[in-house]
Design an enzyme around this catalytic site. Structure first.
Site, PDB file in Angstrom:
ATOM      1  N   GLY A   1      41.175  17.264  66.119  1.00 29.88           N
ATOM      2  CA  GLY A   1      39.553  16.828  65.975  1.00 29.88           C
ATOM      3  C   GLY A   1      39.598  15.564  66.940  1.00 29.88           C
TER       4      GLY A   1
ATOM      5  N   ASP B   1      33.999  30.141  77.123  1.00 31.89           N
ATOM      6  CA  ASP B   1      33.430  29.176  76.051  1.00 31.89           C
ATOM      7  C   ASP B   1      33.532  27.861  76.834  1.00 31.89           C
ATOM      8  OD1 ASP B   1      36.597  29.632  76.217  1.00 31.89           O
ATOM      9  OD2 ASP B   1      36.573  27.356  74.877  1.00 31.89           O
TER      10      ASP B   1
HETATM   11  P1  AMP Z   1      38.960  23.442  75.712  1.00 32.93           P
HETATM   12  O1  AMP Z   1      39.139  24.713  76.502  1.00 32.93           O
HETATM   13  O2  AMP Z   1      39.702  22.290  75.851  1.00 32.93           O
HETATM   14  O3  AMP Z   1      37.491  23.184  75.799  1.00 32.93           O
HETATM   15  O4  AMP Z   1      39.114  23.781  74.128  1.00 32.93           O
HETATM   16  C1  AMP Z   1      39.075  25.102  73.535  1.00 32.93           C
HETATM   17  C2  AMP Z   1      39.058  24.904  72.007  1.00 32.93           C
HETATM   18  O5  AMP Z   1      40.023  24.359  71.455  1.00 32.93           O
HETATM   19  C3  AMP Z   1      37.543  24.635  71.519  1.00 32.93           C
HETATM   20  O6  AMP Z   1      37.301  25.421  70.337  1.00 32.93           O
HETATM   21  C4  AMP Z   1      37.934  23.048  70.948  1.00 32.93           C
HETATM   22  O7  AMP Z   1      37.048  22.573  70.052  1.00 32.93           O
HETATM   23  C5  AMP Z   1      39.441  23.166  70.546  1.00 32.93           C
HETATM   24  N1  AMP Z   1      40.110  21.950  70.500  1.00 32.93           N
HETATM   25  C6  AMP Z   1      40.580  21.404  71.646  1.00 32.93           C
HETATM   26  N2  AMP Z   1      41.209  20.475  71.388  1.00 32.93           N
HETATM   27  C7  AMP Z   1      41.123  20.174  70.103  1.00 32.93           C
HETATM   28  C8  AMP Z   1      41.519  19.167  69.028  1.00 32.93           C
HETATM   29  N3  AMP Z   1      42.319  18.180  69.623  1.00 32.93           N
HETATM   30  N4  AMP Z   1      41.321  19.432  67.643  1.00 32.93           N
HETATM   31  C9  AMP Z   1      40.652  20.442  67.539  1.00 32.93           C
HETATM   32  N5  AMP Z   1      40.244  21.369  68.378  1.00 32.93           N
HETATM   33  C10 AMP Z   1      40.484  21.211  69.467  1.00 32.93           C
HETATM   34 MG    MG Z   2      35.613  23.878  75.720  1.00 30.02          MG
END
Ligand code: AMP
Ligand code: MG
Length: 476
Positions: free
Chosen positions: A123, A245
């Site tokens: 998170g 997303d």
């Molecule tokens: P992103 O492609 O980097 O936008 O992230 C893809 C998914 O992974 C999203 O649902 C984010 O909320 C989740 N996510 C990425 N990094 C973290 C993290 N450090 N802790 C929790 N969830 C994460």
């Molecule tokens: Mg994302």
């Protein structure tokens, strides 16, 4: 003085099932790294002069009155594979502002702690991606490209464990909304038609008030995304992780992860360490967006009466997108060589230049900037095959005789300054060591990318072989 934000939280008023209410996790020692006062003023927020108070607010330690923090739920196709539940895993929407003189905007904390959608993640975010997103999103804004904005960056005083221990940080992000293609996919995949309709009504009211039907809505999103990708390409931007997303409904650039800018021009350039197949490489961006829009179309169809006519109409809308992108691309790249309204017949002239640039490894930004300027020799110097460039320049000059004021047009669309990858990396390293001067220097210069860089001329320099960044990381 405590900070007052005039919240009006429309998303939080949706019925249950769209989000999980969740408070930010407190951080041990918030310290303000950057704050965007002009943006705050645009949003109708008066910021106190007290950095500590700002750090408490923008770390999530002291949310202003009226905040209703929540994590949104969404799904998404990641590198082509469907993940039925993603959601805000390290971010919280704290509320919305709807200023009198501007559009409604979300305010989100990114890196604010675990949520019900964190899966294996912690998170948190570390300072590198937070400052990169701050700097690059604001640079995109100055370049005139639709983007989420950065309101503040705060160091948390906490160590975040990645390959190694790194200083934690929280970004306050502002967006026209955080609605993504993945929001629609989530409800469509669960066959939750009532919520799919509610989401659609919400998105139409917020982003496409003229859309009378779901199909109109799809076409509005497609038109925005077509122009967006053409704008990205026109400044050499590679998003790096164009999962559904990370594709916004509003048409803003969102989720700056392993993003990068071209130095030398190459169609197949890829920087992201996880993009091993080049799915999201420079030129492929124009092919992947229609794919992403096909996923949005598939989700929206679930809200329609089933039938061959509906299917055909949605198929047509998606199939029209490559042409829309081509049109937007031609317009933007035509302008880059001084053509106010490039026609299809101008395409060979543009392609010929890009072909020479790619063969000779010309610097993307500096070549177009030099073509715009009073010193054509500087453009010629970008090429190894000078004779080939001279031939091209002859054809170009002949075409320019039909234009009114190509020099002024080119100066307006060809930036002198982009956030070059090696500068961004050096800025992050300095910030981690406690030195925010490079961040400030870069931010200041990138605020006026089309101006004569003056003292910032060194920021126009491409990287040396040692400086060149070859890989970028999500950094999550
Ligand atoms: P992103 O492609 O980097 O936008 O992230 C893809 C998914 O992974 C999203 O649902 C984010 O909320 C989740 N996510 C990425 N990094 C973290 C993290 N450090 N802790 C929790 N969830 C994460
Ligand atoms: Mg994302």
């Amino acid at each position: 003085m405590t900070l007052h934000i005039p919240f009006d939280n429309s998303f939080a008023r949706l019925p249950e099932g769209f989000a999980a209410r969740h408070a930010p996790d407190p951080v041990p020692a918030p310290r303000l790294l950057a704050v965007n006062r002009p943006l705050a003023a645009d949003l109708g927020i008066t910021l106190p002069d007290d950095d500590d108070a700002l750090a408490r607010v923008f770390s999530g330690n002291a949310l202003p009155e009226g905040a209703e923090p929540l994590a949104q739920v969404y799904a998404g196709h990641q590198f082509g594979g469907f993940s039925p539940q993603l959601g805000d895993g390290r971010a919280l929407l704290i509320g919305e502002v709807a200023p009198q003189n501007g559009p409604r905007r979300d305010i989100q904390l990114k890196g604010s702690g675990r949520t019900p959608f964190s899966r294996m993640g912690d998170g948190r975010a570390w300072m590198g991606p937070v400052l990169r997103e701050y700097l690059v999103s604001e640079a995109m804004q100055a370049l005139g490209i639709p983007t989420t904005r950065a309101l503040a960056a705060v160091a948390t005083g906490e160590t975040v464990q990645r390959e190694t221990g790194l200083p934690g940080a929280v970004l306050t992000r502002v967006a026209a909304s955080h609605l993504r293609v993945g929001h629609f996919e989530y409800f469509a995949a669960r066959r939750d038609t009532p919520r799919l309709h509610m989401l659609l009504d919400y998105a139409i009211a917020r982003h496409a008030p003229d859309a009378a039907t779901p199909l109109d809505f799809l076409q509005t999103v497609i038109a925005r995304q077509a122009d967006l990708v053409a704008q990205w390409m026109s400044v050499g931007f590679i998003h790096g992780v164009m999962n559904t997303d990370n594709t916004s409904i509003s048409g803003e650039t969102i989720d700056y992860g392993p993003c990068a800018f071209l130095d030398s021009y190459h169609l197949e350039r890829v920087f992201s360490s996880i993009d091993t197949g080049g799915r999201y490489g420079f030129a492929n961006q124009a092919a992947i967006l229609p794919w992403n829009m096909a996923q949005l179309a598939s989700a929206l169809i679930a809200a329609e009466p089933q039938g061959a006519a509906v299917l055909e109409a949605y198929t047509q809308a998606v199939h029209a997108m490559p042409t829309a992108i081509e049109t937007a691309w031609l317009h933007r790249f035509g302008q880059k060589i001084g053509l106010a309204r490039a026609a299809q017949s101008d395409r060979p002239l543009i392609d010929a230049l890009l072909g020479l640039m790619m063969r000779d490894g010309a610097d993307f930004t500096n070549t177009f900037r030099a073509l715009s300027g009073a010193d054509p020799a500087a453009a010629r110097d970008q090429f190894l095959d000078r004779a080939a460039f001279d031939d091209w320049a002859g054809d170009w000059q002949a075409r320019l005789r039909q234009e009114d004021d190509p020099a002024a047009l080119m100066a307006r669309v060809n930036p002198a300054l982009i956030p070059r990858n090696h500068r961004v990396e050096a800025m992050i390293q300095a910030a981690v060591a406690g030195n925010m001067a490079p961040f400030q220097e870069l931010s200041d210069a990138l605020a006026t990318p089309f101006a004569d860089p003056g003292d910032a001329a060194d920021l126009t320099r491409p990287p040396t072989a040692e400086e060149a960044v070859t890989r970028t990381f999500c950094g999550t």
